[in-house]
Design a protein around this motif. Structure first.
Motif, PDB file in Angstrom:
ATOM      1  N   GLU A  70      50.670  38.229  33.477  1.00 53.75           N
ATOM      2  CA  GLU A  70      49.702  38.876  32.590  1.00 53.75           C
ATOM      3  C   GLU A  70      48.352  38.195  32.766  1.00 53.75           C
ATOM      4  OE1 GLU A  70      50.839  39.258  28.249  1.00 53.75           O
ATOM      5  OE2 GLU A  70      49.024  38.019  28.149  1.00 53.75           O
ATOM      6  N   LYS A  71      47.314  38.999  32.922  1.00 55.37           N
ATOM      7  CA  LYS A  71      45.955  38.457  32.902  1.00 55.37           C
ATOM      8  C   LYS A  71      45.106  39.385  32.045  1.00 55.37           C
ATOM      9  CE  LYS A  71      42.394  35.940  33.942  1.00 55.37           C
ATOM     10  NZ  LYS A  71      42.275  34.534  33.505  1.00 55.37           N
ATOM     11  N   HIS A  72      44.764  38.907  30.878  1.00 55.81           N
ATOM     12  CA  HIS A  72      43.885  39.653  29.977  1.00 55.81           C
ATOM     13  C   HIS A  72      42.537  38.950  29.956  1.00 55.81           C
ATOM     14  CE1 HIS A  72      47.478  41.373  27.453  1.00 55.81           C
ATOM     15  NE2 HIS A  72      47.506  41.733  28.724  1.00 55.81           N
ATOM     16  N   TYR A  73      41.465  39.733  30.096  1.00 57.37           N
ATOM     17  CA  TYR A  73      40.126  39.149  29.974  1.00 57.37           C
ATOM     18  C   TYR A  73      39.584  39.490  28.590  1.00 57.37           C
ATOM     19  CZ  TYR A  73      40.247  38.881  35.080  1.00 57.37           C
ATOM     20  OH  TYR A  73      40.588  38.598  36.379  1.00 57.37           O
ATOM     21  N   PRO A  74      39.070  38.505  27.889  1.00 62.32           N
ATOM     22  CA  PRO A  74      38.516  38.824  26.565  1.00 62.32           C
ATOM     23  C   PRO A  74      37.236  39.635  26.687  1.00 62.32           C
ATOM     24  CG  PRO A  74      38.162  36.505  27.119  1.00 62.32           C
ATOM     25  CD  PRO A  74      38.972  37.088  28.228  1.00 62.32           C
ATOM     26  N   ILE A  75      37.054  40.574  25.773  1.00 55.29           N
ATOM     27  CA  ILE A  75      35.770  41.287  25.661  1.00 55.29           C
ATOM     28  C   ILE A  75      35.092  40.684  24.442  1.00 55.29           C
ATOM     29  CG2 ILE A  75      34.656  43.535  25.377  1.00 55.29           C
ATOM     30  CD1 ILE A  75      37.354  44.802  26.215  1.00 55.29           C
ATOM     31  N   THR A  76      33.913  40.117  24.659  1.00 56.53           N
ATOM     32  CA  THR A  76      33.267  39.421  23.543  1.00 56.53           C
ATOM     33  C   THR A  76      31.968  40.114  23.165  1.00 56.53           C
ATOM     34  OG1 THR A  76      32.178  37.934  25.082  1.00 56.53           O
ATOM     35  CG2 THR A  76      34.256  37.181  24.116  1.00 56.53           C
ATOM     36  N   GLU A  77      31.521  39.811  21.954  1.00 52.54           N
ATOM     37  CA  GLU A  77      30.330  40.466  21.418  1.00 52.54           C
ATOM     38  C   GLU A  77      29.485  39.423  20.690  1.00 52.54           C
ATOM     39  OE1 GLU A  77      31.094  44.869  20.005  1.00 52.54           O
ATOM     40  OE2 GLU A  77      30.646  43.566  18.319  1.00 52.54           O
ATOM     41  N   GLY A  78      28.176  39.596  20.746  1.00 54.93           N
ATOM     42  CA  GLY A  78      27.262  38.770  19.940  1.00 54.93           C
ATOM     43  C   GLY A  78      27.097  37.363  20.484  1.00 54.93           C
ATOM     44  N   VAL A  79      26.183  36.611  19.863  1.00 55.82           N
ATOM     45  CA  VAL A  79      25.901  35.259  20.360  1.00 55.82           C
ATOM     46  C   VAL A  79      27.105  34.335  20.174  1.00 55.82           C
ATOM     47  CG1 VAL A  79      23.381  35.041  20.283  1.00 55.82           C
ATOM     48  CG2 VAL A  79      24.686  34.898  18.165  1.00 55.82           C
ATOM     49  N   LEU A  80      27.937  34.643  19.190  1.00 58.74           N
ATOM     50  CA  LEU A  80      29.112  33.789  18.963  1.00 58.74           C
ATOM     51  C   LEU A  80      30.271  34.181  19.871  1.00 58.74           C
ATOM     52  CD1 LEU A  80      29.050  33.545  15.066  1.00 58.74           C
ATOM     53  CD2 LEU A  80      28.298  31.850  16.733  1.00 58.74           C
ATOM     54  N   ARG A  81      30.022  35.202  20.663  1.00 52.88           N
ATOM     55  CA  ARG A  81      31.028  35.678  21.616  1.00 52.88           C
ATOM     56  C   ARG A  81      32.383  35.903  20.937  1.00 52.88           C
ATOM     57  NH1 ARG A  81      29.349  35.579  26.570  1.00 52.88           N
ATOM     58  NH2 ARG A  81      31.386  35.436  27.504  1.00 52.88           N
ATOM     59  N   ARG A  82      32.304  36.605  19.834  1.00 47.20           N
ATOM     60  CA  ARG A  82      33.521  36.949  19.096  1.00 47.20           C
ATOM     61  C   ARG A  82      34.361  37.907  19.942  1.00 47.20           C
ATOM     62  NH1 ARG A  82      34.430  40.771  15.180  1.00 47.20           N
ATOM     63  NH2 ARG A  82      32.368  41.612  15.606  1.00 47.20           N
ATOM     64  N   GLU A  83      35.657  37.665  20.005  1.00 49.46           N
ATOM     65  CA  GLU A  83      36.516  38.536  20.823  1.00 49.46           C
ATOM     66  C   GLU A  83      36.762  39.855  20.091  1.00 49.46           C
ATOM     67  OE1 GLU A  83      39.954  36.739  22.728  1.00 49.46           O
ATOM     68  OE2 GLU A  83      40.976  38.677  22.661  1.00 49.46           O
ATOM     69  N   VAL A  84      36.366  40.942  20.735  1.00 47.01           N
ATOM     70  CA  VAL A  84      36.538  42.251  20.097  1.00 47.01           C
ATOM     71  C   VAL A  84      37.580  43.104  20.808  1.00 47.01           C
ATOM     72  CG1 VAL A  84      34.241  42.355  19.063  1.00 47.01           C
ATOM     73  CG2 VAL A  84      34.582  43.186  21.400  1.00 47.01           C
ATOM     74  N   GLY A  85      38.093  42.601  21.902  1.00 45.12           N
ATOM     75  CA  GLY A  85      39.116  43.353  22.623  1.00 45.12           C
ATOM     76  C   GLY A  85      39.523  42.590  23.864  1.00 45.12           C
ATOM     77  N   ARG A  86      40.401  43.225  24.649  1.00 47.78           N
ATOM     78  CA  ARG A  86      40.882  42.567  25.869  1.00 47.78           C
ATOM     79  C   ARG A  86      41.028  43.579  26.997  1.00 47.78           C
ATOM     80  NH1 ARG A  86      45.196  38.341  25.556  1.00 47.78           N
ATOM     81  NH2 ARG A  86      44.009  36.644  24.668  1.00 47.78           N
ATOM     82  N   VAL A  87      40.562  43.199  28.169  1.00 55.62           N
ATOM     83  CA  VAL A  87      40.834  44.013  29.352  1.00 55.62           C
ATOM     84  C   VAL A  87      42.198  43.583  29.877  1.00 55.62           C
ATOM     85  CG1 VAL A  87      40.117  44.570  31.705  1.00 55.62           C
ATOM     86  CG2 VAL A  87      38.389  44.163  29.949  1.00 55.62           C
ATOM     87  N   ARG A  88      43.158  44.523  29.829  1.00 57.17           N
ATOM     88  CA  ARG A  88      44.510  44.174  30.270  1.00 57.17           C
ATOM     89  C   ARG A  88      44.621  44.432  31.766  1.00 57.17           C
ATOM     90  NH1 ARG A  88      48.593  45.015  26.303  1.00 57.17           N
ATOM     91  NH2 ARG A  88      47.733  44.750  24.235  1.00 57.17           N
ATOM     92  N   ALA A  89      43.974  43.570  32.538  1.00 56.22           N
ATOM     93  CA  ALA A  89      43.887  43.795  33.987  1.00 56.22           C
ATOM     94  C   ALA A  89      45.274  43.756  34.624  1.00 56.22           C
ATOM     95  CB  ALA A  89      42.977  42.758  34.619  1.00 56.22           C
ATOM     96  N   VAL A  90      46.088  42.805  34.191  1.00 54.78           N
ATOM     97  CA  VAL A  90      47.480  42.710  34.661  1.00 54.78           C
ATOM     98  C   VAL A  90      48.327  42.553  33.404  1.00 54.78           C
ATOM     99  CG1 VAL A  90      49.131  41.398  36.042  1.00 54.78           C
ATOM    100  CG2 VAL A  90      46.763  41.611  36.823  1.00 54.78           C
ATOM    101  N   ASP A  91      49.361  43.384  33.274  1.00 54.46           N
ATOM    102  CA  ASP A  91      49.997  43.476  31.970  1.00 54.46           C
ATOM    103  C   ASP A  91      51.520  43.531  32.076  1.00 54.46           C
ATOM    104  OD1 ASP A  91      49.548  43.418  29.281  1.00 54.46           O
ATOM    105  OD2 ASP A  91      49.322  45.577  29.051  1.00 54.46           O
TER     106      ASP A  91
END
Ligand code: ATP
Length: 433
Positions: A12-33
Motif C-alpha cells: 500500500e502506498k497512500h500519498y496524503p493530500i494536504t491543505e493550508g499552511v498547516l498542511r492539514r491532511e484532507v484526503g489520500r491518493v491511494r496510488a497502490v492499495d
C-alpha cells in the motif's frame, strides 16, 4: 509458489493530500492499495495498466526507493522494509531499477564509462582498472561500442541512453531488475532491439524482472506472467499466453481490445479505453472498474440488455457528478420540450428510445423527467435506488480463472445469485477486501 525471489503482500502506498499552511491532511491518493504478487527466480512478471494506475509506485516501493505506507516486501527471504545498514546496502545492490526516463537518470556531466562505473565505485567494487574492465565488458554486452565509453549523454540517441541505463542497472550483478517502461517512446525497431537485449541479459544473468509497461504487445513478447493493475489494485494475474487468449477480467478484455493488431507498425498506438480513469483520491466503491466496465452486472430480475445497461449507468454517473450537459441536449433536440430533451439525452448516451424491460423503462422515464427539469442529482439517486448493481456495492474477491490465473470479478461470484435479490441501497455489505 515455493521460495519466490520476491513476495509482495498487501502493498500500500497512500500519498496524503494536504491543505493550508498547516498542511492539514484532507484526503489520500491511494496510488497502490493492497497489491499482492510474487516473482520467481529468473522470471519476468509484467505489470500493466493505464497511465496513473500505480505501476511505477509499485516498482519504486518494491525497491524501497519509496517507503510504502503498508504491506510487506520480502526479497530472498528478507523483509525489505525492515532492512537497515549493511543489509539494506546489500539489497540495493541486488535489486536494481531501469528508470522510466533514462535520459533524465543520466548525469549530463558524466561520460558513459563514468556513469556505468559509478555504482561499482559506490559499492566499493575493485580498483579503477578492474572497474574499467567490468564496464567495457558490460557495454559490449548491452550493444555499445568500446568508443562509447568516453561519450556523454547528449551525444547519444534515445536507444543508446536506454542501453547505458540498462548497463548501469546490471553492473552490480543484481538478482532482480525493475524495468519501468524500458522501451516507451522509442522507435519500433529500437524497441525491438532493446527488448531482445533485455531478454538476452535476463537469460545470461538469470535475472528476475518486474517489467512495468502500459503496452500489452510489448509485455506479450517478454513476460512469463502478467499482472493487470487498475486504480491501485491488481485485477488479474495470469501466465502471459492465457492472459491474451482467455482474459478473466473485463478490464483486461477492454485493454486487449484497445491494443491494435500485432503489426509492428501499429505497436504503441493503442486506442484509449472509453471513459475517464477515476481519481485514485476517490476511487469508486465496490469494483473500482464498474464505472467504465462494459460488462457491469445489471440489477437482479431486470432485462436490460448489456449495452443499454452500460449506457444507463454512464448516464447515471454523469447525473451524479452534475455532468449532464442540458445545453447540448437542447441543441440536439432543437426545442425546450421536456420529452424531446429526454429523448435527446437518451440519444447522446446511446440509451435505447425505449428499454425492453417495462418496469425499468418507467423508472428511467421518471428519472429523465427529473433530470431535464435540472435536478440531475435527484435523478441519479432515483436510478441508483432502483437499479442496484453488485459491482458498485461489493468489492469483488479473487476467483480462479485457469491454471495459475486469477481475477477479481463479480461475474464469477458464485454467491451472487443467492444474494442478488437482497441487494438494497444502504443495506449493502461493507466493502470487503
Ligand atoms: N509523490 C506523489 N504525490 C501524490 N500523488 C502521487 C505521487 N506520485 C504518484 N502519485 C499519484 O499516484 C498515482 C499512481 O502513479 P504512478 O506513477 O505509480 O502510475 P503509473 O501507472 O506508473 O502511471 P505512468 O505510466 O503514467 O507513470 C497517480 O495518480 C499519481 O498522480
Amino acid at each position: 509458489m515455493s521460495d519466490p525471489l520476491l513476495a509482495v503482500r498487501n502493498l500500500e502506498k497512500h500519498y496524503p493530500i494536504t491543505e493550508g499552511v498547516l498542511r492539514r491532511e484532507v484526503g489520500r491518493v491511494r496510488a497502490v492499495d493492497g497489491v499482492t504478487f510474487e516473482v520467481a527466480r529468473g522470471e519476468t512478471l509484467g505489470l500493466v495498466g493505464e497511465s496513473g494506475c500505480g505501476k511505477s509506485t509499485v516498482g519504486r516501493c518494491v525497491l524501497r526507493l519509496e517507503e510504502p505506507t503498508g504491506g510487506e516486501v520480502v526479497f530472498d527471504g528478507e523483509d525489505v522494509l525492515a532492512l537497515s545498514g549493511r543489509a539494506r546496502k546489500r539489497f540495493r545492490r541486488r535489486a536494481q531499477l531501469v528508470p522510466q526516463d533514462a535520459a533524465a537518470s543520466l548525469d549530463p556531466r558524466m561520460s558513459v564509462g563514468q556513469s556505468v562505473a559509478e555504482p561499482l565505485a559506490i559499492h566499493g567494487y575493485g580498483d579503477r582498472e578492474r572497474r574499467r574492465a567490468v564496464v567495457a565488458d558490460l557495454l559490449e554486452r548491452v550493444g555499445l561500442d568500446a568508443d562509447d565509453v568516453a561519450r556523454y549523454p547528449h551525444e547519444l540517441s534515445g536507444g543508446q541512453k536506454r542501453r547505458v541505463a540498462i548497463a548501469r542497472a546490471l553492473v552490480l550483478n543484481p538478482a532482480l531488475v525493475v524495468a519501468d517502461e524500458p522501451v516507451a517512446g522509442l522507435d519500433v525497431s529500437v524497441q525491438a532491439a532493446i527488448l531482445r537485449l533485455l531478454a538476452r541479459v535476463r537469460d545470461r544473468f538469470d535475472l528476475a524482472m518486474l517489467f512495468v509497461s502500459h503496452d500489452l504487445s510489448v509485455v506479450r513478447e517478454v513476460c512469463d506472467r502478467v499482472a493487470v493493475m487498475y486504480l491501485g489494485e491488481l485485477v488479474e494475474l495470469a501466465p502471459t499466453e492465457r492472459l491474451f487468449t482467455d482474459p478473466g477480467h473485463p478490464y483486461t478484455r477492454a485493454l486487449l481490445s484497445a491494443v491494435p493488431a500485432r503489426h509492428p507498425r501499429e505497436r504503441g498506438r493503442g486506442t484509449e479505453l472509453p471513459g475517464d480513469v477515476p481519481s485514485p483520491a476517490n476511487p469508486p466503491p465496490g469494483c473500482r472498474f464498474h464505472t467504465r466496465c462494459p460488462e457491469v452486472i445489471p440489477p437482479p430480475d431486470s432485462d436490460f440488455g448489456q449495452g443499454a445497461w452500460r449506457a444507463v449507468m454512464t448516464l447515471r454517473q454523469d447525473l451524479a457528478a452534475d455532468d449532464l450537459d442540458l445545453r447540448f441536449a437542447r441543441e440536439l433536440a432543437g426545442t425546450d420540450d421536456p420529452d424531446a430533451l429526454a429523448a435527446a439525452v437518451r440519444r447522446a448516451y446511446d440509451v435505447p428510445a425505449e428499454l425492453s424491460d417495462p418496469a425499468a423503462e418507467r423508472v428511467l422515464t421518471a428519472a429523465l423527467a427529473t433530470a431535464v427539469r435540472g435536478d440531475g442529482r435527484a435523478a441519479a439517486d432515483r436510478l441508483a435506488d432502483e437499479f442496484p448493481t453488485v459491482c458498485e456495492h461489493r468489492h469483488p474477491r479473487r476467483y480462479r480463472a485457469g491454471e495459475g490465473q486469477w481475477a477479481t470479478c463479480h461475474l464469477h461470484d458464485e454467491a451472487l445469485d443467492a444474494n442478488a435479490g437482497q441487494i438494497v441501497r444502504n443495506e449493502m455489505p461493507r466493502e470487503e477486501r
